[in-house]
Write a protein that holds these residues in place. Structure first.
Motif, PDB file in Angstrom:
ATOM      1  N   ARG A 117     -14.832   3.138   2.467  1.00 49.88           N
ATOM      2  CA  ARG A 117     -15.032   4.337   1.343  1.00 49.88           C
ATOM      3  C   ARG A 117     -16.333   4.826   1.375  1.00 49.88           C
ATOM      4  NH1 ARG A 117     -14.816   2.507  -3.734  1.00 49.88           N
ATOM      5  NH2 ARG A 117     -14.146   4.531  -4.453  1.00 49.88           N
ATOM      6  N   CYS A 118     -17.395   4.167   1.742  1.00 52.01           N
ATOM      7  CA  CYS A 118     -18.990   4.507   1.426  1.00 52.01           C
ATOM      8  C   CYS A 118     -19.714   3.923   2.812  1.00 52.01           C
ATOM      9  CB  CYS A 118     -19.465   4.184   0.132  1.00 52.01           C
ATOM     10  SG  CYS A 118     -18.541   4.716  -1.062  1.00 52.01           S
ATOM     11  N   ASN A 119     -20.258   5.052   3.513  1.00 53.74           N
ATOM     12  CA  ASN A 119     -21.101   4.880   4.521  1.00 53.74           C
ATOM     13  C   ASN A 119     -22.441   4.791   3.958  1.00 53.74           C
ATOM     14  OD1 ASN A 119     -22.487   4.728   6.968  1.00 53.74           O
ATOM     15  ND2 ASN A 119     -21.446   6.481   8.027  1.00 53.74           N
ATOM     16  N   LYS A 120     -22.999   3.472   4.093  1.00 50.57           N
ATOM     17  CA  LYS A 120     -24.406   3.320   3.603  1.00 50.57           C
ATOM     18  C   LYS A 120     -25.404   3.874   4.316  1.00 50.57           C
ATOM     19  CE  LYS A 120     -22.917   1.116  -0.278  1.00 50.57           C
ATOM     20  NZ  LYS A 120     -21.521   1.306  -0.113  1.00 50.57           N
ATOM     21  N   SER A 121     -25.257   3.921   5.680  1.00 53.38           N
ATOM     22  CA  SER A 121     -26.265   4.566   6.664  1.00 53.38           C
ATOM     23  C   SER A 121     -26.552   6.068   6.212  1.00 53.38           C
ATOM     24  CB  SER A 121     -25.855   4.356   8.029  1.00 53.38           C
ATOM     25  OG  SER A 121     -24.651   5.065   8.237  1.00 53.38           O
TER      26      SER A 121
ATOM     27  N   PHE B 137      -6.273  -1.753  -1.176  1.00 52.53           N
ATOM     28  CA  PHE B 137      -5.329  -1.292  -0.555  1.00 52.53           C
ATOM     29  C   PHE B 137      -5.750  -0.109   0.265  1.00 52.53           C
ATOM     30  CE2 PHE B 137      -3.925  -3.063  -4.664  1.00 52.53           C
ATOM     31  CZ  PHE B 137      -2.846  -4.026  -4.032  1.00 52.53           C
ATOM     32  N   ILE B 138      -6.536   0.687   0.028  1.00 50.13           N
ATOM     33  CA  ILE B 138      -6.966   1.934   0.821  1.00 50.13           C
ATOM     34  C   ILE B 138      -7.541   1.317   2.025  1.00 50.13           C
ATOM     35  CG2 ILE B 138      -9.137   2.222  -0.129  1.00 50.13           C
ATOM     36  CD1 ILE B 138      -8.288   5.344  -0.110  1.00 50.13           C
ATOM     37  N   TYR B 139      -8.329   0.232   2.188  1.00 52.33           N
ATOM     38  CA  TYR B 139      -9.121  -0.131   3.277  1.00 52.33           C
ATOM     39  C   TYR B 139      -7.890  -0.787   4.271  1.00 52.33           C
ATOM     40  CZ  TYR B 139     -13.549  -0.356   1.606  1.00 52.33           C
ATOM     41  OH  TYR B 139     -15.254  -0.085   1.244  1.00 52.33           O
ATOM     42  N   ILE B 140      -6.861  -1.180   3.933  1.00 49.56           N
ATOM     43  CA  ILE B 140      -5.601  -1.719   4.572  1.00 49.56           C
ATOM     44  C   ILE B 140      -4.941  -0.514   5.287  1.00 49.56           C
ATOM     45  CG2 ILE B 140      -3.785  -3.121   4.787  1.00 49.56           C
ATOM     46  CD1 ILE B 140      -4.804  -4.656   2.472  1.00 49.56           C
ATOM     47  N   TRP B 141      -4.749   0.432   4.505  1.00 52.89           N
ATOM     48  CA  TRP B 141      -3.699   1.476   4.630  1.00 52.89           C
ATOM     49  C   TRP B 141      -4.847   2.568   5.604  1.00 52.89           C
ATOM     50  CZ3 TRP B 141      -3.856   6.957   3.798  1.00 52.89           C
ATOM     51  CH2 TRP B 141      -2.770   7.663   3.967  1.00 52.89           C
ATOM     52  N   ALA B 142      -5.888   2.584   5.329  1.00 51.40           N
ATOM     53  CA  ALA B 142      -6.923   3.718   6.218  1.00 51.40           C
ATOM     54  C   ALA B 142      -7.122   3.314   7.550  1.00 51.40           C
ATOM     55  CB  ALA B 142      -7.964   4.076   5.555  1.00 51.40           C
TER      56      ALA B 142
ATOM     57  N   ILE C 269      -7.432  10.215  -2.713  1.00 50.77           N
ATOM     58  CA  ILE C 269      -6.574   9.257  -3.246  1.00 50.77           C
ATOM     59  C   ILE C 269      -6.795   8.948  -4.722  1.00 50.77           C
ATOM     60  CG2 ILE C 269      -5.874   6.908  -3.006  1.00 50.77           C
ATOM     61  CD1 ILE C 269      -4.573   8.507  -0.926  1.00 50.77           C
ATOM     62  N   TYR C 270      -7.900   8.737  -5.235  1.00 46.96           N
ATOM     63  CA  TYR C 270      -8.236   8.596  -6.338  1.00 46.96           C
ATOM     64  C   TYR C 270      -8.825   9.359  -7.373  1.00 46.96           C
ATOM     65  CZ  TYR C 270      -8.317   3.668  -4.220  1.00 46.96           C
ATOM     66  OH  TYR C 270      -7.733   2.678  -3.562  1.00 46.96           O
ATOM     67  N   GLU C 271      -9.088  10.605  -6.762  1.00 49.70           N
ATOM     68  CA  GLU C 271      -9.837  11.763  -7.641  1.00 49.70           C
ATOM     69  C   GLU C 271      -9.267  13.188  -7.640  1.00 49.70           C
ATOM     70  OE1 GLU C 271     -14.097  10.979  -8.639  1.00 49.70           O
ATOM     71  OE2 GLU C 271     -14.004  10.160  -7.001  1.00 49.70           O
TER      72      GLU C 271
ATOM     73  N   THR D  91       0.739  -1.452  -0.109  1.00 47.80           N
ATOM     74  CA  THR D  91      -0.025   0.158  -0.082  1.00 47.80           C
ATOM     75  C   THR D  91       0.969   1.263  -0.155  1.00 47.80           C
ATOM     76  OG1 THR D  91      -1.618  -1.243   1.179  1.00 47.80           O
ATOM     77  CG2 THR D  91      -1.940   0.966   1.098  1.00 47.80           C
ATOM     78  N   GLY D  92       2.013   1.385   0.779  1.00 48.33           N
ATOM     79  CA  GLY D  92       2.759   2.157   0.796  1.00 48.33           C
ATOM     80  C   GLY D  92       3.489   2.803  -0.658  1.00 48.33           C
ATOM     81  N   TYR D  93       3.835   1.462  -1.147  1.00 47.59           N
ATOM     82  CA  TYR D  93       4.364   1.840  -2.563  1.00 47.59           C
ATOM     83  C   TYR D  93       3.446   2.386  -3.537  1.00 47.59           C
ATOM     84  CZ  TYR D  93       5.644   0.766  -7.386  1.00 47.59           C
ATOM     85  OH  TYR D  93       5.927   0.767  -8.765  1.00 47.59           O
TER      86      TYR D  93
END
Length: 397
Positions: A279-283, A253-258, A108-110, A9-11
């Motif tokens: 990433r997304c809070n469905k509630s 990877f972002i789940y692991i990292w965050a 991270i992505y956008e 993830t760091g890479y």
């Protein structure tokens, strides 16, 4: 936390920052995430992050802003200072959609490619990407879009349009011909990844049986969103063949990292305010159940001195560009001969198509991004960066 995933993830973080830091230079970004706390506002400068070698190549600040009479709700933010003219560059507020998706995911992505222009005193303009604006228009447009990209034949499309009177979200269930048509449409579309119709459809969520999307189109849209943004549990229990690449694989990877405690400490996230990052809070989507359309807000904007850019990845079937184009046209704005539909270019290649709608001091630049999916900057970062940079500089695309 095992060392190997964190290193990988760091890479990826190192590679992302190294390749995208140039894009960050024109933006001052503010990203908000909702957390619950009774603490007062605070901020801190983040110079390093786990997995990234050396100091960050930009100025990053994180902190909390209190909301409410007693600051009982705390908004966690990421602030990135412009590297060009921080004293005079506009402040841009980024709000990730979903609803309820994380600002960190956008960062991270956008985030290197788009942001809304929100000065501290008055609104100058805004940016929307593949936005859900009107449920009836946007959801119904999926059938029209599917025909345009050859997922539905002209014959099936025209027959369905005639039998269902153009209403596919709330069809007349007693109309046997319409329901039969929709079942045929469903057979053609149910195995398509709607976030980007050219990419593999992966087994992160149960496939839907009905294309009339009942009992509620919102229920089905939530299921479709889950396919585009699977949860961490779904990613970890991946049942897809190992040789099959799925876009959502990038999100593991972002789940692991965050969720790494060292990362949260480096970002100055308060202990106890978050159990698990998603990433997304469905509630949070339940908060917006009564909002069927935001079209009237755009209609009210037409009397203001504002400029907007609304873009769509042209291979997105979550919120297809044809629906966005339809509701923009419903605002009864004017398109001059100089602003009519035309291609726009990056590096001498067609990057998409654009058209400008105007009314007095108000204008909307509508742009498609060729070859992009639902989160267009994730698919076409260079093209989207050029698009937004030109727009902020008041250049034509």
């Amino acid at each position: 936390m095992e060392a190997a995933p964190a290193t990988l993830t760091g890479y990826r973080l190192q590679h992302y920052l190294a390749t995208q830091s140039k894009s960050i230079k024109i933006f001052t970004g503010l990203i908000l995430l909702l957390t619950l706390s009774n603490s007062v506002a605070s901020s801190a400068i983040v110079k390093t992050l786990p997995g990234f070698l050396g100091e960050l190549p930009f100025r990053l600040e994180t902190g909390y802003i209190g909301v409410g009479e007693k600051d009982e709700v705390q908004l966690f933010y990421y602030f990135i200072q412009s590297e060009e003219r921080p004293a005079t560059d506009p402040l841009m507020l980024w709000l990730t959609g979903g609803p309820g998706c994380s600002g960190l995911s956008g960062l991270i992505y956008e985030i290197d490619n788009k942001a809304g222009n929100l000065p501290p005193i008055y609104l100058k303009g805004y940016v929307l990407g593949n936005p859900l604006t009107d449920e009836k228009i946007d959801y119904n447009s999926r059938i029209k879009f599917a025909n345009r990209v050859a997922l539905l034949s002209d014959g099936l499309y025209e027959e369905t349009k005639l039998d269902c009177h153009g209403e596919y979200i709330y069809p007349n269930k007693s109309d046997a011909r319409c329901i039969q048509d929709l079942e045929r449409v469903n057979m053609c579309l149910r195995d398509i990844f709607i976030g980007m119709v050219l990419e593999p459809s992966c087994a992160y969520s149960a496939k839907l049986n009905k294309v009339n999307w009942g009992p509620s189109p919102r229920d089905v849209s939530d299921a479709l969103l889950l396919e585009v943004n699977p949860t961490s549990d779904a990613l970890l229990l991946d049942v897809n063949p190992p040789e099959l690449w799925c876009r959502a694989d990038n999100y593991l990877f972002i789940y692991i990292w965050a969720n790494d405690k060292e990362v949260q400490e480096a970002l100055h996230v308060r202990n106890g305010t978050i159990q698990q990052w998603d990433r997304c809070n469905k509630s949070l989507s339940n908060v917006y159940d009564d909002i069927i359309s935001s079209l009237d807000y755009h209609r009210n904007f037409t009397s203001e001195d504002l400029t907007a850019i609304i873009y769509s990845g042209d291979h997105d079937m979550v919120i297809p560009y044809v629906g966005t184009e339809e509701w923009i046209q419903s605002l009864n704005l004017t398109v001059s001969s100089d602003d009519e539909w035309r291609p726009w270019f990056v590096d001498g290649q067609v990057a998409g198509y654009t058209e400008i709608y105007r009314m007095k001091k108000y204008s909307i630049t509508f742009a498609t991004v060729k070859g992009a999916g639902h989160t267009a900057p994730e698919y076409k970062p260079k093209q989207c960066f050029n698009m937004i940079r030109r727009w902020f500089a008041t250049y034509f695309l």
